[in-house]
Design a protein around this motif. Structure first.
Motif, short mmCIF file in Angstrom:
data_model
loop_
_atom_site.label_atom_id
_atom_site.label_comp_id
_atom_site.label_asym_id
_atom_site.label_seq_id
_atom_site.Cartn_x
_atom_site.Cartn_y
_atom_site.Cartn_z
N ASN A 69 -8.58 -2.22 10.14
CA ASN A 69 -8.70 -1.25 9.08
C ASN A 69 -7.31 -0.78 8.66
N VAL A 70 -7.21 -0.26 7.47
CA VAL A 70 -5.93 0.23 6.96
C VAL A 70 -5.83 1.73 7.23
N LYS A 71 -4.78 2.12 7.93
CA LYS A 71 -4.55 3.54 8.22
C LYS A 71 -3.18 3.94 7.69
N ALA A 72 -3.13 5.12 7.08
CA ALA A 72 -1.87 5.64 6.53
C ALA A 72 -1.48 6.92 7.26
N PHE A 73 -0.26 6.96 7.75
CA PHE A 73 0.34 8.19 8.26
C PHE A 73 1.12 8.81 7.10
N VAL A 74 0.82 10.04 6.79
CA VAL A 74 1.36 10.66 5.59
C VAL A 74 2.07 11.97 5.92
N VAL A 75 3.26 12.14 5.34
CA VAL A 75 3.99 13.41 5.39
C VAL A 75 3.95 13.99 3.98
N LEU A 76 3.41 15.20 3.86
CA LEU A 76 3.29 15.84 2.55
C LEU A 76 4.56 16.61 2.20
N HIS A 77 4.76 16.83 0.91
CA HIS A 77 5.82 17.73 0.49
C HIS A 77 5.49 19.12 1.03
N PRO A 78 6.50 19.89 1.41
CA PRO A 78 6.25 21.22 1.99
C PRO A 78 5.31 22.08 1.15
N GLU A 79 5.48 22.06 -0.16
CA GLU A 79 4.64 22.90 -1.02
C GLU A 79 3.20 22.39 -1.12
N VAL A 116 0.84 -1.20 0.00
CA VAL A 116 0.00 0.00 0.00
C VAL A 116 0.88 1.25 0.00
N GLU A 117 1.95 1.21 0.78
CA GLU A 117 2.87 2.36 0.82
C GLU A 117 3.48 2.63 -0.55
N SER A 118 3.79 1.57 -1.28
CA SER A 118 4.40 1.76 -2.59
C SER A 118 3.47 2.49 -3.54
N TYR A 119 2.16 2.28 -3.38
CA TYR A 119 1.19 3.02 -4.20
C TYR A 119 1.06 4.45 -3.71
N LEU A 120 1.05 4.64 -2.41
CA LEU A 120 0.91 6.00 -1.87
C LEU A 120 2.07 6.89 -2.29
N PHE A 121 3.23 6.31 -2.41
CA PHE A 121 4.40 7.10 -2.80
C PHE A 121 4.30 7.61 -4.24
N LYS A 122 3.36 7.06 -5.00
CA LYS A 122 3.16 7.55 -6.37
C LYS A 122 2.36 8.85 -6.41
N HIS A 123 1.71 9.18 -5.29
CA HIS A 123 0.93 10.42 -5.23
C HIS A 123 1.88 11.61 -5.24
N GLU A 174 -7.05 14.95 3.72
CA GLU A 174 -7.01 13.51 3.96
C GLU A 174 -8.03 12.79 3.07
N GLU A 175 -9.21 13.40 2.92
CA GLU A 175 -10.26 12.78 2.11
C GLU A 175 -9.83 12.64 0.65
N GLU A 176 -9.09 13.62 0.16
CA GLU A 176 -8.62 13.56 -1.23
C GLU A 176 -7.59 12.44 -1.41
N ILE A 177 -6.76 12.24 -0.41
CA ILE A 177 -5.78 11.14 -0.47
C ILE A 177 -6.52 9.81 -0.49
N ILE A 178 -7.53 9.66 0.35
CA ILE A 178 -8.30 8.41 0.41
C ILE A 178 -8.99 8.15 -0.92
N ALA A 179 -9.61 9.19 -1.49
CA ALA A 179 -10.31 9.04 -2.77
C ALA A 179 -9.34 8.64 -3.88
N TRP A 180 -8.16 9.23 -3.87
CA TRP A 180 -7.14 8.88 -4.88
C TRP A 180 -6.70 7.43 -4.70
N ALA A 181 -6.45 7.03 -3.46
CA ALA A 181 -6.00 5.66 -3.19
C ALA A 181 -7.04 4.64 -3.60
#
Length: 555
Positions: A488-498, A462-469, A505-512
């Motif tokens: 349940n599957v939970k992801a802790f995410v660090v965003l790029h500064p910009e 799952v992480e390997s897919y998230l890193f494509k975002h 969070e909802e947009e990340i879930i929808a993309w995933a």
């Protein structure tokens, strides 16, 4: 050999079985000869005999051989939901001596692309509702030919059950690949069957600690060991009617809900998708006697407010695995129907059961005792020394159902086994213990595996897919307790500064959700400015897991 469980072994059963020298295809051939006019499959009101199945298997096998040029040893993708076509396809692939590669119908294009190229699949049989995930892969994989199945081809002439899934009732659609009915209409005759017990027959995919799926090489022998082992352990009869609601791509579904019942000449009632109301109606209509399920299915079923309006007294045996059944639910089942829920344990590498709960003395939330000819032990995962009663260690397994190894992965195959007392044991990666009666219990997992509604989710995948975002800089995936799904599957995410403040969070879930199978994508996302790491930079996923566990305790 570990014999601690022998005093708990069912009196009526021997402790060893002889695995048939025949193949899985031979099982259908024999049943068709024994019970030609008996109903093998019920599908939303339509019924098909063993002769019906056998003739269509022969016709499809002829098409695969002569039109798709499928040869012995070729890998053929089977990518569809539960339907009569799944059964016909499975046996037709085996009939030409090819290898069945069952793929989860929830997998998306990227996941399919990996598996197709990994084992060199040239032909695929696909449900039309997921055809869009496959049609573009010919240009970038080894895939050359696709046969598309519309489940509605096997519905009755008149509607008997209402509110059927769209995938079931949709008529065959136009596309550039071959339609199911067109293939069968060719009426091609396959060559003489030459399958042997030791031939590779199935290549189901599992994931590992690296997160990349791996094909598990299974022969007819390993499948036959568990088909016949399951039949004897469950005291199955050919008069039984099985509710087949578990997905056939899954090891438990294909073994307990498809192959074992058809081997003994029983009848199966197919659900393409789980629906508790349909399950209730099917049990009542067809007088189902046996039901192998996962605990979340049973919990949902018992929660149906209309359950008292139907006669389900025909049920004689309910069993399953994948996740422990809550004790309160097990007690309710027993009080209401007088039935015990029998739990078991197995893996893709062992093609379902290696442990089962003896009918005369089952224990809830327990893996059970080792099955026929299985030597299972608990060892220290570091020193590899065998441990004693109630000591927690890694569960290892030696038995006839254990796979040959991972397809084209010699190093990972070597790492998956350990030799003890002159035997080759598979290292499950599951931490467990043995009680004084020889019963096995799950404690934890060495592998970072999440069990969501009975499906294995591998965090690193799952992480390997998230890193494509494009907005994600770091990600760590863990399992968190869930009252319905188990985990349940939970992801802790660090965003790029910009990207901070520009994505939710909802947009990340929808993309995933669009990138991976429905059981894999994170249902929960938490943004962090940083993740805990070791001095070398390795993310401390267990620390995050422990933090979530503490949160759940305080709720």
């Amino acid at each position: 050999m570990n014999t601690k469980h022998y005093p708990s072994w069912p009196d009526r059963l021997p402790k060893t079985l002889t695995v048939p020298g025949t193949t899985v295809y031979d099982n259908l051939l024999v049943s068709a000869k024994r019970y030609p006019d008996k109903v093998a499959v019920h599908y939303y009101g339509a019924s098909y005999t063993y002769t019906d199945l056998f003739l269509e298997v022969e016709g499809l096998a002829g098409f695969l051989e002569h039109s798709f040029n499928v040869r012995k040893g070729d890998r053929v993708m089977l990518y569809m939901q539960n339907a009569p076509q799944y059964i016909i396809s499975l046996f037709a692939i085996l009939r030409v001596g090819a290898v069945v590669v069952p793929i989860n119908p929830m997998n998306k294009e990227a996941e399919l692309e990996f598996c197709i190229n990994d084992c060199g699949i040239k032909a695929g049989i696909v449900g039309q509702e997921i055809y869009e995930n496959v049609q573009g892969l010919k240009a970038k994989t080894t895939l050359e030919s696709i046969l598309v199945a519309a489940y509605s081809d096997y519905l009755p002439d008149r509607e008997i059950f209402t509110d059927l899934p769209d995938a079931v009732i949709a008529p065959a659609k136009s596309h550039s690949d071959v339609k199911w009915r067109v293939a069968l209409a060719e009426a091609r005759v396959p060559s003489e069957y030459t399958g042997k017990q030791g031939d590779m027959a199935f290549l189901p995919y599992t994931s590992g600690t690296t997160g990349m799926p791996k094909g598990c090489v299974h022969t007819h022998y390993s499948y036959q060991a568990n088909i016949f082992g399951g039949i004897h352990a469950s005291n199955a009869a050919n008069s039984a009617v099985h509710l087949s609601a578990l997905p056939f791509f899954h090891v438990t579904g294909v073994m307990a809900c498809l192959l074992a019942p058809l081997t003994i000449g029983a009848s199966i009632v197919i659900l393409t998708r789980w629906n508790r109301q349909h399950a209730l109606e099917m049990i009542d209509r067809y007088k189902c006697t046996n039901w192998v399920c996962i605990s979340t299915m049973l919990v949902d079923f018992l929660g149906n407010p209309h359950i008292q309006d139907y006669d389900i007294s025909s049920l004689r045996a309910i069993s399953g695995g994948g996740a422990a059944l809550p004790e309160a639910v097990g007690k309710r089942l027993h009080e209401w129907l007088g039935l015990q829920y029998f739990e078991g344990y197995g893996l893709t590498e062992t093609i379902a059961q290696t442990h089962f709960n003896p009918p005369q003395a089952p224990k809830l939330q327990c893996l059970g005792i080792p099955a026929f000819d299985v030597d299972s032990r608990v060892i220290d995962p570091v020193t590899l020394q065998e441990l004693g009663i109630e000591e927690v260690g890694e569960i290892i397994i030696n038995g006839p159902q254990v796979f040959q190894g991972y397809y084209n992965r010699p190093q990972e195959t070597a790492e998956a086994f350990v030799e003890l007392d002159g035997k080759r044991f598979f290292r499950t990666g599951d931490m467990g213990r043995i009680d004084e009666d020889g019963y096995f219990f799950m404690v934890d997992r060495i592998k970072r595996m999440i069990n969501a509604s009975g499906f294995n989710v591998w965090p690193s995948e799952v992480e390997s897919y998230l890193f494509k975002h494009p907005d994600i800089q770091q990600a760590c995936v863990i399992g968190v307790p869930d009252p319905v799904r188990g985990e349940n599957v939970k992801a802790f995410v660090v965003l790029h500064p910009e990207s901070e403040g520009n994505v939710t969070e909802e947009e990340i879930i929808a993309w995933a959700k669009e990138q991976m199978a429905v059981y894999k994508y994170p249902r929960l996302v938490e943004f962090r400015t940083s993740l805990p790491t070791t001095a070398s930079g390795k993310i401390l996923w267990r620390q995050l897991q422990n933090e979530e566990a503490e949160k759940s305790k305080s709720l």
